[in-house]
Design a protein around this motif. Structure first.
Motif, PDB file in Angstrom:
ATOM      1  N   GLN A  21       0.725  -1.135  -0.035  1.00  0.00           N
ATOM      2  CA  GLN A  21       0.065   0.012  -0.026  1.00  0.00           C
ATOM      3  C   GLN A  21       0.896   1.447  -0.098  1.00  0.00           C
ATOM      4  N   THR A  22       2.085   1.294   0.776  1.00  0.00           N
ATOM      5  CA  THR A  22       2.765   2.484   0.748  1.00  0.00           C
ATOM      6  C   THR A  22       3.584   2.575  -0.575  1.00  0.00           C
ATOM      7  N   VAL A  23       3.844   1.414  -1.235  1.00  0.00           N
ATOM      8  CA  VAL A  23       4.720   1.658  -2.511  1.00  0.00           C
ATOM      9  C   VAL A  23       3.588   2.161  -3.375  1.00  0.00           C
ATOM     10  N   MET A  24       2.228   1.684  -3.403  1.00  0.00           N
ATOM     11  CA  MET A  24       1.460   2.140  -4.388  1.00  0.00           C
ATOM     12  C   MET A  24       1.131   3.645  -4.402  1.00  0.00           C
ATOM     13  N   LEU A  25       1.131   4.308  -2.865  1.00  0.00           N
ATOM     14  CA  LEU A  25       0.606   5.541  -2.819  1.00  0.00           C
ATOM     15  C   LEU A  25       2.022   6.303  -3.298  1.00  0.00           C
ATOM     16  N   GLU A  26       2.986   5.847  -2.867  1.00  0.00           N
ATOM     17  CA  GLU A  26       4.281   6.599  -3.536  1.00  0.00           C
ATOM     18  C   GLU A  26       4.431   6.604  -5.217  1.00  0.00           C
ATOM     19  N   MET A  27       3.979   5.716  -5.664  1.00  0.00           N
ATOM     20  CA  MET A  27       3.932   5.589  -7.025  1.00  0.00           C
ATOM     21  C   MET A  27       2.726   6.624  -7.685  1.00  0.00           C
ATOM     22  N   ILE A  28       1.742   6.610  -7.020  1.00  0.00           N
ATOM     23  CA  ILE A  28       0.699   7.557  -7.321  1.00  0.00           C
ATOM     24  C   ILE A  28       1.181   9.121  -6.918  1.00  0.00           C
ATOM     25  N   TRP A  39      -0.770   1.876 -15.458  1.00  0.00           N
ATOM     26  CA  TRP A  39       0.834   2.243 -15.200  1.00  0.00           C
ATOM     27  C   TRP A  39       0.937   2.055 -13.798  1.00  0.00           C
ATOM     28  N   LEU A  40       0.138   1.942 -12.904  1.00  0.00           N
ATOM     29  CA  LEU A  40       0.201   1.332 -11.626  1.00  0.00           C
ATOM     30  C   LEU A  40       0.483   0.184 -11.274  1.00  0.00           C
ATOM     31  N   ILE A  41       0.064  -0.769 -12.132  1.00  0.00           N
ATOM     32  CA  ILE A  41       0.190  -2.160 -12.181  1.00  0.00           C
ATOM     33  C   ILE A  41       1.617  -2.567 -12.737  1.00  0.00           C
ATOM     34  N   LEU A  42       2.097  -1.953 -13.744  1.00  0.00           N
ATOM     35  CA  LEU A  42       3.339  -2.190 -14.384  1.00  0.00           C
ATOM     36  C   LEU A  42       4.345  -1.611 -13.419  1.00  0.00           C
ATOM     37  N   LEU A  43       4.106  -0.537 -12.678  1.00  0.00           N
ATOM     38  CA  LEU A  43       5.011  -0.057 -11.606  1.00  0.00           C
ATOM     39  C   LEU A  43       5.356  -0.822 -10.576  1.00  0.00           C
ATOM     40  N   THR A  44       4.077  -1.163  -9.969  1.00  0.00           N
ATOM     41  CA  THR A  44       4.384  -1.780  -8.593  1.00  0.00           C
ATOM     42  C   THR A  44       4.338  -3.171  -8.912  1.00  0.00           C
ATOM     43  N   GLY A  45       3.972  -4.226  -9.696  1.00  0.00           N
ATOM     44  CA  GLY A  45       4.085  -5.509 -10.122  1.00  0.00           C
ATOM     45  C   GLY A  45       2.859  -5.987  -9.301  1.00  0.00           C
ATOM     46  N   GLN A  46       1.965  -5.296  -8.659  1.00  0.00           N
ATOM     47  CA  GLN A  46       1.129  -5.916  -7.893  1.00  0.00           C
ATOM     48  C   GLN A  46      -0.299  -6.628  -8.690  1.00  0.00           C
ATOM     49  N   LYS A  47      -0.926  -7.567  -8.256  1.00  0.00           N
ATOM     50  CA  LYS A  47      -2.049  -8.212  -9.021  1.00  0.00           C
ATOM     51  C   LYS A  47      -3.100  -6.998  -8.943  1.00  0.00           C
ATOM     52  N   ILE A  48      -3.787  -7.102 -10.116  1.00  0.00           N
ATOM     53  CA  ILE A  48      -5.075  -6.092 -10.302  1.00  0.00           C
ATOM     54  C   ILE A  48      -5.882  -6.059  -9.263  1.00  0.00           C
ATOM     55  N   SER A  49      -6.274  -7.282  -8.655  1.00  0.00           N
ATOM     56  CA  SER A  49      -7.352  -7.476  -7.493  1.00  0.00           C
ATOM     57  C   SER A  49      -6.669  -6.930  -6.308  1.00  0.00           C
ATOM     58  N   THR A  50      -5.454  -6.896  -6.091  1.00  0.00           N
ATOM     59  CA  THR A  50      -4.613  -6.404  -4.687  1.00  0.00           C
ATOM     60  C   THR A  50      -4.737  -4.988  -5.063  1.00  0.00           C
ATOM     61  N   ALA A  51      -4.559  -4.337  -6.138  1.00  0.00           N
ATOM     62  CA  ALA A  51      -4.564  -3.050  -6.391  1.00  0.00           C
ATOM     63  C   ALA A  51      -5.700  -2.192  -6.139  1.00  0.00           C
ATOM     64  N   LEU A 103       5.057   5.497 -20.523  1.00  0.00           N
ATOM     65  CA  LEU A 103       4.186   6.353 -21.259  1.00  0.00           C
ATOM     66  C   LEU A 103       4.564   6.414 -22.711  1.00  0.00           C
ATOM     67  N   ASN A 104       5.676   6.356 -23.080  1.00  0.00           N
ATOM     68  CA  ASN A 104       6.236   6.410 -24.424  1.00  0.00           C
ATOM     69  C   ASN A 104       5.641   5.190 -25.212  1.00  0.00           C
ATOM     70  N   SER A 105       5.471   4.057 -24.425  1.00  0.00           N
ATOM     71  CA  SER A 105       5.025   2.857 -25.119  1.00  0.00           C
ATOM     72  C   SER A 105       3.682   2.545 -25.523  1.00  0.00           C
ATOM     73  N   GLU A 106       2.939   3.642 -24.753  1.00  0.00           N
ATOM     74  CA  GLU A 106       1.365   3.779 -24.840  1.00  0.00           C
ATOM     75  C   GLU A 106       1.143   4.604 -26.213  1.00  0.00           C
ATOM     76  N   GLN A 107       2.171   5.018 -26.597  1.00  0.00           N
ATOM     77  CA  GLN A 107       1.917   5.993 -27.961  1.00  0.00           C
ATOM     78  C   GLN A 107       0.779   6.824 -28.217  1.00  0.00           C
ATOM     79  N   LEU A 108       0.243   7.562 -27.108  1.00  0.00           N
ATOM     80  CA  LEU A 108      -0.844   8.019 -27.057  1.00  0.00           C
ATOM     81  C   LEU A 108      -0.473   9.511 -27.139  1.00  0.00           C
ATOM     82  N   GLN A 109      -1.344  10.274 -27.840  1.00  0.00           N
ATOM     83  CA  GLN A 109      -1.166  11.811 -28.180  1.00  0.00           C
ATOM     84  C   GLN A 109      -1.990  12.770 -27.424  1.00  0.00           C
ATOM     85  N   GLU A 110      -2.757  12.150 -26.532  1.00  0.00           N
ATOM     86  CA  GLU A 110      -3.549  13.085 -25.638  1.00  0.00           C
ATOM     87  C   GLU A 110      -2.616  14.149 -24.772  1.00  0.00           C
TER      88      GLU A 110
END
Length: 129
Positions: A21-28, A39-51, A103-110
Motif C-alpha cells: 500500500q505504501t509503495v502504491m501511494l508513493e507511485m501515485i 501504469w500503476l500495475i506495471l510500476l508496482t508489479g501488484q496483482k490487479i485485485s490487490t491494487a 508512457l512512450n510505449s502507450e503512443q498516445l497523443q492526448e
C-alpha cells in the motif's frame, strides 16, 4: 478497523499501511496529475485485485479520487508531498525513467499524457544535451 492513510504529522507515513500500500501511494505521488491503473500495475508489479482493493480503501479514506474510470490522483497536495518525501532522489529519478518508458510505449497523443511525459523527463535527472 480502518487503516489510517493520512498521518497526523506532515512528515510521517502511517505504520499501519502494508508495504504494498505504501509503495502504491508513493507511485501515485510521483505523477504530477493522475495515474492510470495500467501504469500503476506495471510500476508496482501488484496483482490487479490487490491494487483495486487498496485503491478502493484509499478512495474511502479520502486520500485519492478516481477522476475517470481507472485514472487516480491525490486529493490533497500535502498528502502527495508526504509520500514523495518517503522516496529518495535516486529512486525517484529511476522510477521517472521507467514512467517515461511506459508512457512512450502507450503512443498516445492526448495532451495530459504528453504533459506527464514532459514532467517525468524533467524529474528523471537525465541530461538531454
Amino acid at each position: 478497523m480502518k487503516t489510517p492513510i493520512k498521518s497526523e504529522l506532515d512528515n510521517e507515513i502511517p505504520e499501519e499501511l502494508s508495504t504494498e500500500q505504501t509503495v502504491m501511494l508513493e507511485m501515485i505521488a510521483l505523477f504530477e496529475n493522475s495515474i492510470s491503473i495500467d501504469w500503476l500495475i506495471l510500476l508496482t508489479g501488484q496483482k490487479i485485485s490487490t491494487a483495486l482493493k487498496s485503491l478502493k480503501s484509499f478512495i474511502a479514506e479520502g486520500v485519492i479520487d478516481e477522476i475517470n474510470p481507472g485514472q487516480y490522483c491525490f486529493l490533497e497536495q500535502k498528502i502527495r508531498q508526504q509520500y514523495l518525501r518517503n522516496t529518495t532522489v535516486e529512486e525517484k529519478e529511476k522510477i521517472h525513467r521507467e514512467i517515461i518508458e511506459i508512457l512512450n510505449s502507450e503512443q498516445l497523443q492526448e495532451a495530459w499524457i504528453l504533459e506527464e511525459v514532459a514532467y517525468h523527463l524533467i524529474q528523471s535527472g537525465k541530461d538531454f544535451d
